[in-house]
Design a protein around this motif. Structure first.
Motif, PDB file in Angstrom:
ATOM      1  N   PRO A   1     -11.946  23.038 -11.106  1.00 46.26           N
ATOM      2  CA  PRO A   1     -12.986  23.615 -11.726  1.00 46.26           C
ATOM      3  C   PRO A   1     -13.870  23.050 -10.541  1.00 46.26           C
ATOM      4  N   VAL A   2     -15.032  24.277 -10.836  1.00 50.91           N
ATOM      5  CA  VAL A   2     -16.009  24.110 -10.284  1.00 50.91           C
ATOM      6  C   VAL A   2     -17.618  24.644 -11.372  1.00 50.91           C
ATOM      7  N   PHE A   3     -18.378  24.052 -10.510  1.00 56.18           N
ATOM      8  CA  PHE A   3     -19.709  24.683 -10.811  1.00 56.18           C
ATOM      9  C   PHE A   3     -20.269  25.200  -9.505  1.00 56.18           C
ATOM     10  N   VAL A   4     -20.698  26.452  -9.765  1.00 50.40           N
ATOM     11  CA  VAL A   4     -21.126  27.418  -8.410  1.00 50.40           C
ATOM     12  C   VAL A   4     -23.056  26.609  -8.831  1.00 50.40           C
ATOM     13  N   VAL A   5     -23.665  26.599  -8.129  1.00 49.51           N
ATOM     14  CA  VAL A   5     -25.355  26.741  -7.948  1.00 49.51           C
ATOM     15  C   VAL A   5     -26.080  27.234  -6.940  1.00 49.51           C
ATOM     16  N   ASN A   6     -26.326  28.575  -7.185  1.00 51.39           N
ATOM     17  CA  ASN A   6     -27.475  29.086  -6.430  1.00 51.39           C
ATOM     18  C   ASN A   6     -27.791  29.714  -6.018  1.00 51.39           C
ATOM     19  N   SER A   7     -29.202  29.516  -5.227  1.00 49.14           N
ATOM     20  CA  SER A   7     -30.417  30.895  -5.706  1.00 49.14           C
ATOM     21  C   SER A   7     -30.423  32.510  -5.196  1.00 49.14           C
ATOM     22  N   VAL A   8     -30.215  33.729  -5.895  1.00 52.60           N
ATOM     23  CA  VAL A   8     -29.952  35.087  -6.068  1.00 52.60           C
ATOM     24  C   VAL A   8     -30.834  35.297  -5.011  1.00 52.60           C
ATOM     25  N   TYR A   9     -31.962  34.619  -4.059  1.00 57.28           N
ATOM     26  CA  TYR A   9     -32.534  35.273  -3.285  1.00 57.28           C
ATOM     27  C   TYR A   9     -33.115  34.165  -2.165  1.00 57.28           C
TER      28      TYR A   9
ATOM     29  N   ALA B   1     -18.487  29.983 -22.698  1.00 58.76           N
ATOM     30  CA  ALA B   1     -19.477  31.045 -22.542  1.00 58.76           C
ATOM     31  C   ALA B   1     -21.097  30.664 -22.399  1.00 58.76           C
ATOM     32  N   GLU B   2     -21.686  29.529 -22.705  1.00 54.82           N
ATOM     33  CA  GLU B   2     -23.194  28.635 -22.011  1.00 54.82           C
ATOM     34  C   GLU B   2     -22.911  28.271 -21.230  1.00 54.82           C
ATOM     35  N   THR B   3     -21.960  28.291 -20.038  1.00 54.61           N
ATOM     36  CA  THR B   3     -22.350  27.285 -18.904  1.00 54.61           C
ATOM     37  C   THR B   3     -22.228  28.757 -18.050  1.00 54.61           C
ATOM     38  N   TRP B   4     -22.906  29.805 -17.910  1.00 51.73           N
ATOM     39  CA  TRP B   4     -23.096  30.518 -16.851  1.00 51.73           C
ATOM     40  C   TRP B   4     -24.341  31.246 -17.157  1.00 51.73           C
ATOM     41  N   ASP B   5     -25.328  30.519 -16.238  1.00 50.93           N
ATOM     42  CA  ASP B   5     -27.032  30.831 -16.641  1.00 50.93           C
ATOM     43  C   ASP B   5     -27.429  31.747 -15.765  1.00 50.93           C
ATOM     44  N   VAL B   6     -27.364  32.653 -15.845  1.00 46.46           N
ATOM     45  CA  VAL B   6     -27.562  33.495 -14.880  1.00 46.46           C
ATOM     46  C   VAL B   6     -29.428  33.811 -14.819  1.00 46.46           C
ATOM     47  N   ASP B   7     -30.719  34.416 -13.771  1.00 48.00           N
ATOM     48  CA  ASP B   7     -32.008  34.219 -14.096  1.00 48.00           C
ATOM     49  C   ASP B   7     -32.215  35.632 -14.158  1.00 48.00           C
ATOM     50  N   CYS B   8     -33.564  35.552 -14.996  1.00 48.20           N
ATOM     51  CA  CYS B   8     -34.557  36.516 -15.450  1.00 48.20           C
ATOM     52  C   CYS B   8     -34.455  38.329 -13.590  1.00 48.20           C
ATOM     53  N   ASP B   9     -34.020  39.201 -14.359  1.00 50.43           N
ATOM     54  CA  ASP B   9     -33.803  40.478 -13.001  1.00 50.43           C
ATOM     55  C   ASP B   9     -34.735  41.062 -13.132  1.00 50.43           C
TER      56      ASP B   9
ATOM     57  N   GLY C   1     -18.059  27.381 -14.543  1.00 52.01           N
ATOM     58  CA  GLY C   1     -19.301  27.196 -14.906  1.00 52.01           C
ATOM     59  C   GLY C   1     -20.839  27.831 -13.877  1.00 52.01           C
ATOM     60  N   MET C   2     -21.931  28.603 -14.108  1.00 54.10           N
ATOM     61  CA  MET C   2     -22.573  28.742 -12.128  1.00 54.10           C
ATOM     62  C   MET C   2     -24.034  28.575 -13.026  1.00 54.10           C
ATOM     63  N   PHE C   3     -24.919  28.245 -12.481  1.00 52.03           N
ATOM     64  CA  PHE C   3     -26.366  28.251 -12.067  1.00 52.03           C
ATOM     65  C   PHE C   3     -27.212  29.028 -11.132  1.00 52.03           C
ATOM     66  N   LEU C   4     -27.061  30.320 -11.578  1.00 48.82           N
ATOM     67  CA  LEU C   4     -27.997  31.228 -10.692  1.00 48.82           C
ATOM     68  C   LEU C   4     -29.600  31.291 -10.409  1.00 48.82           C
ATOM     69  N   ALA C   5     -30.149  30.672 -10.132  1.00 45.69           N
ATOM     70  CA  ALA C   5     -32.247  30.992 -10.360  1.00 45.69           C
ATOM     71  C   ALA C   5     -32.608  32.217  -9.646  1.00 45.69           C
ATOM     72  N   SER C   6     -33.625  32.152  -9.894  1.00 38.99           N
ATOM     73  CA  SER C   6     -34.453  33.771  -8.880  1.00 38.99           C
ATOM     74  C   SER C   6     -35.181  32.960  -8.269  1.00 38.99           C
ATOM     75  N   CYS C   7     -35.370  32.026  -7.004  1.00 42.02           N
ATOM     76  CA  CYS C   7     -35.993  31.097  -7.035  1.00 42.02           C
ATOM     77  C   CYS C   7     -35.723  31.411  -5.259  1.00 42.02           C
ATOM     78  N   TYR C   8     -37.211  31.711  -4.290  1.00 38.32           N
ATOM     79  CA  TYR C   8     -36.905  31.749  -3.171  1.00 38.32           C
ATOM     80  C   TYR C   8     -36.191  29.901  -2.684  1.00 38.32           C
ATOM     81  N   ALA C   9     -35.269  30.203  -2.819  1.00 41.60           N
ATOM     82  CA  ALA C   9     -34.773  28.863  -1.605  1.00 41.60           C
ATOM     83  C   ALA C   9     -33.634  28.595  -1.499  1.00 41.60           C
ATOM     84  N   HIS C  10     -32.845  27.438  -0.915  1.00 41.85           N
ATOM     85  CA  HIS C  10     -31.525  27.009  -0.193  1.00 41.85           C
ATOM     86  C   HIS C  10     -30.747  26.070  -1.126  1.00 41.85           C
ATOM     87  N   ILE C  11     -31.354  24.986  -1.332  1.00 41.86           N
ATOM     88  CA  ILE C  11     -30.841  23.810  -1.741  1.00 41.86           C
ATOM     89  C   ILE C  11     -31.326  23.219  -3.334  1.00 41.86           C
ATOM     90  N   LEU C  12     -30.944  23.383  -4.348  1.00 39.23           N
ATOM     91  CA  LEU C  12     -30.518  22.690  -5.755  1.00 39.23           C
ATOM     92  C   LEU C  12     -30.419  21.871  -5.970  1.00 39.23           C
TER      93      LEU C  12
END
Length: 442
Positions: free
Chosen positions: A324-332, A422-430, A379-390
């Motif tokens: 099981p893995v939770f992916v955290v990343n910024s789209v930018y 389904a509630e653990t797939w958080d994708v930021d605004c676009d 699960g995943m948490f994808l933010a639209s921030c100009y950042a690398h490590i969250l």
């Protein structure tokens, strides 16, 4: 001799003092003649007041740092982790060396509560990669290539913090932060050393990871673990996606094992602003140079028989990951935009050409990340921030939000299964590059 020194002698008989001491004592007695003596009750009153003041200040500081609630000690400040360098004979026995031949190392901090005495976060540090022998030779003289260059103590933030204010769900766990000293995401497995710039180097990151985990099992209490989170950021985040299953097989079978990769989902098939895929070529060179094949997932290598180096990239390795893995990343992701896409601007200030490359990256990235949705356990948490490590820095861990939840809330909800898949797939605004008000200025 000072008054303080004389009083510390504890001698009352002049015959036991030398001549200088006698003269000092006589002068003290003379100076005291004629002065009214302070009554003993007054002395006791003063002493009592001073003692009470001392207790008040001490208790206040204690309350500031620690509060006991039941069996759990809440720590409101961060505590440094201490460096542990594996014994040289163990490194020699296993062949687990950093680039410069020094033993592997990790930073360790004990759990601060009985409740989580057997709960562990094992963190794989980032630090990018060295793409050729010359770069690795330079790296071998730094903390990213040698355990000899590490500080004896170090503070860590975010999910690695021991502050209950910063990290309320995991602050009291055991933390082991494994130093990245191979330049290849803990994946190199080359038998023979390499000479470059008159330096002998070892590409043994896979053995480094094995040696540290085995040492934690035998010498630090990991063999009693009931919970383990394998965590990593950047190049360490990629290492989590590459090696989580291997680490899972090494810990006790009854252990609850989950993983989180932060800022490690780098794409293999993206062109930069010049239209070239330079980073992909550079990573393929790392794969060959460090003979990484032996440190990768066997099922992936079998499926990618014609192009095994693909298994060194997150988008290909992910589908073979069973943990099981939770992916955290910024789209930018700022590192990706600067070093893979070769843009030299913040998204909100880019020219039309660079914006086109960035928007194409967003679409491609979301397409590749769609595979996370196929696995209910992930699960995943994808933010639209100009950042690398969250997750390893306090501010983004505590304040960046997607779908109304902070990074730490989203991960904790997934980890403790407080939400549906389904509630653990958080994708930021676009809607725009500045659509998320919780980000720092994009």
């Amino acid at each position: 001799m000072s008054i303080f020194q004389l009083r510390r002698t504890g001698l009352l008989n002049h015959s036991l003092l030398n001549e200088d001491q006698v003269m000092v004592r006589k002068s003290l007695q003379s100076a005291c003649r004629g002065r009214p003596r302070v009554r003993s009750c007054q002395c006791w009153t003063i002493a009592t007041v001073l003692a009470a003041l001392w207790l008040y200040l001490s208790f206040g500081l204690w309350v500031y740092y620690f509060r006991d609630i039941g069996d759990v000690r809440l720590v409101s400040r961060n505590i440094e982790a201490h460096l542990v360098v594996l014994p040289q004979d163990l490194a020699d026995e296993t062949g687990a060396y950093c680039l410069d031949g020094s033993p592997p190392a990790y930073y360790f901090r004990n759990a601060t509560s009985r409740e989580h005495h057997n709960s562990w976060i094992i963190h794989l540090m980032g630090g990018a990669w060295c793409y050729d022998n010359a770069q690795c030779a330079h790296r071998s003289s730094t903390h990213l290539g040698s355990s000899r260059k590490l500080r004896p103590k170090k503070l860590f933030g975010g999910i690695l913090s021991s502050s209950s204010k910063v990290n309320p769900d995991f602050y009291d766990w055991n933390v082991a932060v494994v130093n990245n000293c191979d330049g290849a995401s803990f994946s190199g497995d080359r038998e023979d050393p390499v000479i470059s710039n008159k330096k002998k180097m070892y590409y043994r990151g896979s053995r480094v990871l094995n040696a540290v985990i085995n040492y934690l099992l035998k010498s630090a209490g990991l063999q009693r673990a009931d919970r383990v989170i394998l965590h990593g950021e950047s190049a360490g985040g990629l290492a989590v996606l590459l090696h989580a299953d291997r680490v899972s097989r090494m810990v006790p079978k009854e252990t609850s094992f989950k993983a989180m990769a932060d800022g490690g989902f780098f794409l293999a098939d993206e062109a930069d602003t010049s239209g070239k895929t330079q980073w992909k070529s550079a990573m393929e060179n790392v794969y060959k140079m460090q003979q990484i094949e032996g440190g990768l997932d066997k099922d992936c290598l079998l499926a990618k028989e014609k192009n095994k180096s693909e298994c060194f990239f997150a988008q290909h390795a992910y589908s073979y990951l069973t943990s099981p893995v939770f992916v955290v990343n910024s789209v930018y992701d700022s590192w990706t935009l600067q070093n893979i896409l070769r843009t030299r601007c913040r998204p909100s200030k880019c020219n039309e050409k660079d914006l086109g490359v960035i928007e194409k990256h967003r679409r491609t990235f979301l397409q590749r990340m769609d595979q996370v949705n196929r696995y209910d356990k992930n699960g995943m948490f994808l933010a639209s921030c100009y950042a690398h490590i969250l997750t390893c820095v306090d501010s983004p861990w505590m304040t960046y939000k997607v779908a109304g939840r902070t990074t730490r809330e989203a991960f904790a909800d997934w980890y403790y299964e407080r939400t549906t898949p389904a509630e653990t797939w958080d994708v930021d605004c676009d809607s725009s590059l500045t659509c998320n008000p919780t980000c720092r200025s994009n």
